[in-house]
Design an enzyme around this catalytic site. Sequence first.
Site, PDB file in Angstrom:
ATOM      1  N   SER A 153      -5.623 -10.252  -1.548  1.00  0.00           N
ATOM      2  CA  SER A 153      -5.571  -9.217  -0.508  1.00  0.00           C
ATOM      3  C   SER A 153      -6.932  -8.791   0.051  1.00  0.00           C
ATOM      4  O   SER A 153      -7.219  -7.591   0.154  1.00  0.00           O
ATOM      5  CB  SER A 153      -4.822  -7.978  -1.028  1.00  0.00           C
ATOM      6  OG  SER A 153      -3.517  -8.313  -1.385  1.00  0.00           O
ATOM      7  N   ASN A 210      -5.458  -0.664   5.844  1.00  0.00           N
ATOM      8  CA  ASN A 210      -4.611   0.498   5.530  1.00  0.00           C
ATOM      9  C   ASN A 210      -4.513   1.517   6.668  1.00  0.00           C
ATOM     10  O   ASN A 210      -3.629   2.374   6.658  1.00  0.00           O
ATOM     11  CB  ASN A 210      -5.088   1.192   4.247  1.00  0.00           C
ATOM     12  CG  ASN A 210      -4.757   0.425   2.991  1.00  0.00           C
ATOM     13  OD1 ASN A 210      -5.438   0.548   1.969  1.00  0.00           O
ATOM     14  ND2 ASN A 210      -3.710  -0.396   3.016  1.00  0.00           N
ATOM     15  N   GLU A 253     -11.780 -13.858 -13.690  1.00  0.00           N
ATOM     16  CA  GLU A 253     -10.490 -14.093 -14.343  1.00  0.00           C
ATOM     17  C   GLU A 253      -9.490 -13.090 -13.763  1.00  0.00           C
ATOM     18  O   GLU A 253      -9.801 -11.898 -13.625  1.00  0.00           O
ATOM     19  CB  GLU A 253     -10.611 -13.860 -15.860  1.00  0.00           C
ATOM     20  CG  GLU A 253     -11.538 -14.834 -16.551  1.00  0.00           C
ATOM     21  CD  GLU A 253     -11.009 -16.265 -16.498  1.00  0.00           C
ATOM     22  OE1 GLU A 253      -9.783 -16.455 -16.608  1.00  0.00           O
ATOM     23  OE2 GLU A 253     -11.836 -17.191 -16.336  1.00  0.00           O
ATOM     24  N   ARG A 294       6.047   1.664  -4.218  1.00  0.00           N
ATOM     25  CA  ARG A 294       7.259   1.264  -4.948  1.00  0.00           C
ATOM     26  C   ARG A 294       7.588   2.251  -6.063  1.00  0.00           C
ATOM     27  O   ARG A 294       8.739   2.584  -6.301  1.00  0.00           O
ATOM     28  CB  ARG A 294       7.087  -0.153  -5.530  1.00  0.00           C
ATOM     29  CG  ARG A 294       7.473  -1.231  -4.547  1.00  0.00           C
ATOM     30  CD  ARG A 294       6.931  -2.562  -4.947  1.00  0.00           C
ATOM     31  NE  ARG A 294       5.495  -2.646  -4.638  1.00  0.00           N
ATOM     32  CZ  ARG A 294       4.727  -3.679  -4.961  1.00  0.00           C
ATOM     33  NH1 ARG A 294       5.252  -4.701  -5.629  1.00  0.00           N
ATOM     34  NH2 ARG A 294       3.462  -3.713  -4.614  1.00  0.00           N
ATOM     35  N   TRP A 295       6.558   2.727  -6.720  1.00  0.00           N
ATOM     36  CA  TRP A 295       6.761   3.697  -7.814  1.00  0.00           C
ATOM     37  C   TRP A 295       7.489   4.930  -7.267  1.00  0.00           C
ATOM     38  O   TRP A 295       8.428   5.426  -7.877  1.00  0.00           O
ATOM     39  CB  TRP A 295       5.397   4.081  -8.387  1.00  0.00           C
ATOM     40  CG  TRP A 295       5.424   5.008  -9.565  1.00  0.00           C
ATOM     41  CD1 TRP A 295       5.433   4.664 -10.885  1.00  0.00           C
ATOM     42  CD2 TRP A 295       5.423   6.451  -9.525  1.00  0.00           C
ATOM     43  NE1 TRP A 295       5.443   5.795 -11.671  1.00  0.00           N
ATOM     44  CE2 TRP A 295       5.429   6.901 -10.857  1.00  0.00           C
ATOM     45  CE3 TRP A 295       5.416   7.394  -8.496  1.00  0.00           C
ATOM     46  CZ2 TRP A 295       5.435   8.249 -11.199  1.00  0.00           C
ATOM     47  CZ3 TRP A 295       5.416   8.751  -8.825  1.00  0.00           C
ATOM     48  CH2 TRP A 295       5.422   9.160 -10.161  1.00  0.00           C
ATOM     49  N   ASP A 300      -2.339  -1.265  -6.963  1.00  0.00           N
ATOM     50  CA  ASP A 300      -1.162  -1.523  -6.124  1.00  0.00           C
ATOM     51  C   ASP A 300       0.132  -1.017  -6.765  1.00  0.00           C
ATOM     52  O   ASP A 300       0.232  -0.946  -7.989  1.00  0.00           O
ATOM     53  CB  ASP A 300      -1.070  -3.046  -5.902  1.00  0.00           C
ATOM     54  CG  ASP A 300      -0.110  -3.385  -4.775  1.00  0.00           C
ATOM     55  OD1 ASP A 300       0.192  -2.513  -3.943  1.00  0.00           O
ATOM     56  OD2 ASP A 300       0.348  -4.541  -4.739  1.00  0.00           O
ATOM     57  N   GLY A 301       1.112  -0.726  -5.913  1.00  0.00           N
ATOM     58  CA  GLY A 301       2.450  -0.377  -6.408  1.00  0.00           C
ATOM     59  C   GLY A 301       2.782   1.100  -6.324  1.00  0.00           C
ATOM     60  O   GLY A 301       3.840   1.533  -6.798  1.00  0.00           O
ATOM     61  N   ASN A 302       1.911   1.879  -5.693  1.00  0.00           N
ATOM     62  CA  ASN A 302       2.155   3.326  -5.601  1.00  0.00           C
ATOM     63  C   ASN A 302       3.419   3.627  -4.793  1.00  0.00           C
ATOM     64  O   ASN A 302       4.214   4.482  -5.162  1.00  0.00           O
ATOM     65  CB  ASN A 302       0.973   4.029  -4.917  1.00  0.00           C
ATOM     66  CG  ASN A 302      -0.315   3.874  -5.677  1.00  0.00           C
ATOM     67  OD1 ASN A 302      -0.306   3.445  -6.822  1.00  0.00           O
ATOM     68  ND2 ASN A 302      -1.422   4.208  -5.050  1.00  0.00           N
ATOM     69  N   ARG A 320      -1.756 -11.933  -5.348  1.00  0.00           N
ATOM     70  CA  ARG A 320      -2.615 -12.060  -4.160  1.00  0.00           C
ATOM     71  C   ARG A 320      -3.961 -11.392  -4.402  1.00  0.00           C
ATOM     72  O   ARG A 320      -4.051 -10.461  -5.183  1.00  0.00           O
ATOM     73  CB  ARG A 320      -1.962 -11.314  -2.976  1.00  0.00           C
ATOM     74  CG  ARG A 320      -0.812 -11.970  -2.337  1.00  0.00           C
ATOM     75  CD  ARG A 320      -0.497 -11.265  -1.015  1.00  0.00           C
ATOM     76  NE  ARG A 320       0.110  -9.961  -1.212  1.00  0.00           N
ATOM     77  CZ  ARG A 320       1.420  -9.758  -1.345  1.00  0.00           C
ATOM     78  NH1 ARG A 320       2.247 -10.774  -1.302  1.00  0.00           N
ATOM     79  NH2 ARG A 320       1.898  -8.548  -1.525  1.00  0.00           N
ATOM     80  N   HIS A 359       0.851   7.735  -4.552  1.00  0.00           N
ATOM     81  CA  HIS A 359      -0.618   7.756  -4.484  1.00  0.00           C
ATOM     82  C   HIS A 359      -1.152   8.889  -5.368  1.00  0.00           C
ATOM     83  O   HIS A 359      -2.126   8.730  -6.094  1.00  0.00           O
ATOM     84  CB  HIS A 359      -1.092   7.960  -3.051  1.00  0.00           C
ATOM     85  CG  HIS A 359      -0.683   6.843  -2.124  1.00  0.00           C
ATOM     86  ND1 HIS A 359      -0.829   5.523  -2.447  1.00  0.00           N
ATOM     87  CD2 HIS A 359      -0.115   6.853  -0.881  1.00  0.00           C
ATOM     88  CE1 HIS A 359      -0.381   4.768  -1.461  1.00  0.00           C
ATOM     89  NE2 HIS A 359       0.057   5.554  -0.500  1.00  0.00           N
TER      90      HIS A 359
END
Length: 258
Positions: A210, A82, A221, A38-39, A34-36, A208, A51
């Site tokens: 997701s 998606n 964990e 925002r990057w 996750d976070g592509n 999350r 991506h």
Amino acid sequence: MRSFCLRNPKPREESLRRRVDAGRLPRHIAIIMDGNGRWASRRGLPRTFGHRAGVESLRQVVELCAELGIPVLTVFAFSTENWKRPQEEVNVLMDLLVEYLHREAQELERNGIRVHAIGRLDELPPPARSAVYEIMERTAKNERMVLNLALNYGGRTELVDAARRLAAEVLAGTLRVEEIDESRVAGALYTAGLPDPDLVIRPSGEMRISNFLLWQVAYAELWVTPVLWPDFRRVHLLEAILDYQRRERRFGGLKPHP
Ligand code: FPP
């Protein structure tokens, strides 16, 4: 003056690596990449650049998992939700998948990695579907590690598909309702035959799950980092594994007496 460590990340990686207990490695690591978006946004770039950058993180993580001897690595590459993204972004993700599989095929083969995929694969666009089936066939005999790609995957969809499969067996008379237990359900999931994840890694700070491996993560964990997926490197994976090795897992029982 910048320190040697900042210019050369290797010493940190090596020192983390020395601390990893090779006898207590997770048997299965699952990652929500996750976070592509925002990057990319933080750099004023279109989301798809994130991506693209994320593919390099994937490459590094696959390589290190194989080196360490992690038996299974699952990555969440495309969810059943998606498809709601703009068509252009969906197209780029599918193209990246095909590109990755073609470009890395030899390396995956050389490293003894078996590529597996989970999700409703038949709903993928034909080029992506063929690339996935092709690499699965090509690497089917490899035994060092399984790289499991979650594609058009949703945890709830997986449970629906498992319920349908078991119901069909009951209707066909090959399974009695009383025979349905946890192991039958697990065996009807896309992940049948794979161990449950011991460690789930989520970059980008979201707390999350997701819709990811809902049944399988029952006792996993969780390790969450604010690092965005395109910035995720080998050191982050080592940090996650070291943290995992410090945890006490009780699976609902009590701490064993010394
Ligand atoms: C979530 O980040 C990421 C995805 C939906 C796609 C992940 C895909 C890759 C890393 C491409 C490489 C994969 C393969 C198998 C070649 P996001 O876009 O939701 O990020 P955001 O939350 O910052 O918007």
